[in-house]
Design an enzyme around this catalytic site. Structure first.
Site, PDB file in Angstrom:
ATOM      1  CB  ALA A  52      -0.905  -0.004   1.232  1.00 29.76           C
ATOM      2  N   GLY A  70       0.203  -5.040   0.925  1.00 25.08           N
ATOM      3  CA  GLY A  70      -0.994  -5.072   0.097  1.00 25.08           C
ATOM      4  C   GLY A  70      -0.745  -5.677  -1.269  1.00 25.08           C
ATOM      5  CD  GLU A 107      -3.019  -8.026   2.936  1.00 24.44           C
ATOM      6  OE1 GLU A 107      -3.636  -8.496   3.899  1.00 24.44           O
ATOM      7  OE2 GLU A 107      -2.802  -6.806   2.780  1.00 24.44           O
ATOM      8  CD  GLU A 129       0.928  -6.116   5.759  1.00 19.99           C
ATOM      9  OE1 GLU A 129       0.357  -6.060   4.662  1.00 19.99           O
ATOM     10  OE2 GLU A 129       1.740  -7.023   6.063  1.00 19.99           O
TER      11      GLU A 129
END
Length: 253
Positions: free
Chosen positions: A69, A112, A115, A135
Site C-alpha cells: 500500500a 498489500g 495480498e 505490516e
C-alpha cells in the site's frame, strides 16, 4: 472498457482480448504501490468483468508486482478509513470475479501487493519474486486478505510464521510452499500467463465459471448446490457438443 494501455496518468494499464484482460499495475516511480487511484481503477475493471466475464491476468510494470500500500496515504488514514476496508474490499471483489484470475508476479509483492496476489486463483512468478507481509513492523495488521487467504494457500503454520515475523521469502520458497505454481525467467512470465489463459479459455466458459464458484464455496455447502450446478451443465448444448467431439476424436484414433 476501452484499451487504456496508452493512456497517461493511469495507475492500471488495461489490454483487452475477446476472452481475457491483462491489467498491469503501473506506478513505477513508487514500485506500483497501491493508492486510492489504483483501487478506484481496479473497482472499475471489476465492474467491467462482472458484466462481461473474462479471464484476468494481473501483473506489474518495471520488474515489480506491487511494493505494498502507498505508505504516504496509509500513514494519514484514520480508524474510519480502516473500517471502510479500502484494499480488502477491492481484493475481495477481484477474488469473486466470475472467471479465473492469474497473478503474474515479478519482483516485490509486499504487504498489500502480496495480498492482491493472494486474491488470485493462480499465481506464477519469476526467480526475482519476493513475498512478504511486513505490516506488524509498521504497527498495523495485514487486513486485506493475508490473515484468511494465506492460511488457505500455504497452511496455518507457515502463514503464521510469515505474518508474525514479517519475513520475506524468495521464489524458490514460495514455490515449495505452493504460493507459486511455477517460476519462469522474467522475459517469459507474461507468455507463461497467456499460456495458462489459453488452456483455461479452451475449456467450456460456463463450466469454468461454475468450477471457480464451487472452489470458493465453503465445503459444508457443496452438497446442497453441486447437483444443481451439474444439472445446469448436463442440460447445456455445449456439454453435448464437447462430449460428441470427444467421442468422435476417440473413434478416429
Amino acid at each position: 472498457m476501452p484499451d487504456t494501455s496508452g493512456t497517461a496518468d493511469r495507475a492500471v494499464r488495461i489490454e483487452e482480448r475477446n476472452d481475457r484482460v491483462v491489467a498491469t499495475l503501473d506506478r513505477p516511480e513508487v514500485r506500483n504501490a497501491i493508492d486510492q487511484a489504483m483501487v478506484d481503477e481496479l473497482h472499475a475493471l471489476c465492474e467491467t468483468l462482472e458484466r462481461s466475464p473474462r479471464i484476468l491476468i494481473l501483473t506489474g510494470a518495471g520488474g515489480v508486482f506491487a511494493s505494498g500500500a502507498d505508505i504516504a496515504q496509509l500513514r494519514d488514514r484514520t480508524s474510519a478509513d480502516a473500517r471502510r476496508s479500502i484494499n480488502a474490499t477491492v481484493f475481495a471483489r477481484i477474488r469473486r470475479l466470475p472467471m479465473p484470475v492469474i497473478a503474474a508476479v515479478d519482483g516485490y509483492a509486499l504487504g498489500g501487493g502480496a495480498e492482491l496476489a493472494y486474491a488470485a486463483d493462480i499465481r506464477i512468478g519469476t526467480d526475482r519474486v519476493r513475498f512478504g507481509n511486513p505490516e506488524t513492523g509498521l504497527g498495523i495488521v495485514a487486513a486485506a486478505g493475508a490473515t484468511w487467504r494465506l492460511p488457505e494457500i500455504v497452511g496455518h503454520a507457515r502463514a503464521s510464521e510469515l505474518l508474525l515475523t514479517g519475513r520475506v521469502i524468495d521464489a524458490a520458497e514460495a514455490r515449495d510452499w505452493g504460493l507459486l505454481s511455477s517460476v519462469h525467467a522474467p522475459g517469459d512470465l507474461l507468455d507463461a500467463a497467456q499460456a495458462l489463459a489459453d488452456r483455461i479459455a479452451a475449456n467450456g466458459a460456463r463450466a469454468t465459471a461454475l468450477t471457480k464458484h464451487l472452489l470458493l464455496t465453503p465445503p459444508d455447502e457443496h452438497l446442497g448446490i453441486v447437483g444443481d450446478v451439474q444439472a445446469e451443465l448436463f442440460d447445456s448444448a455445449e456439454k453435448h457438443e464437447r462430449m460428441t467431439a470427444f467421442l468422435e476424436r476417440k473413434k478416429n484414433r
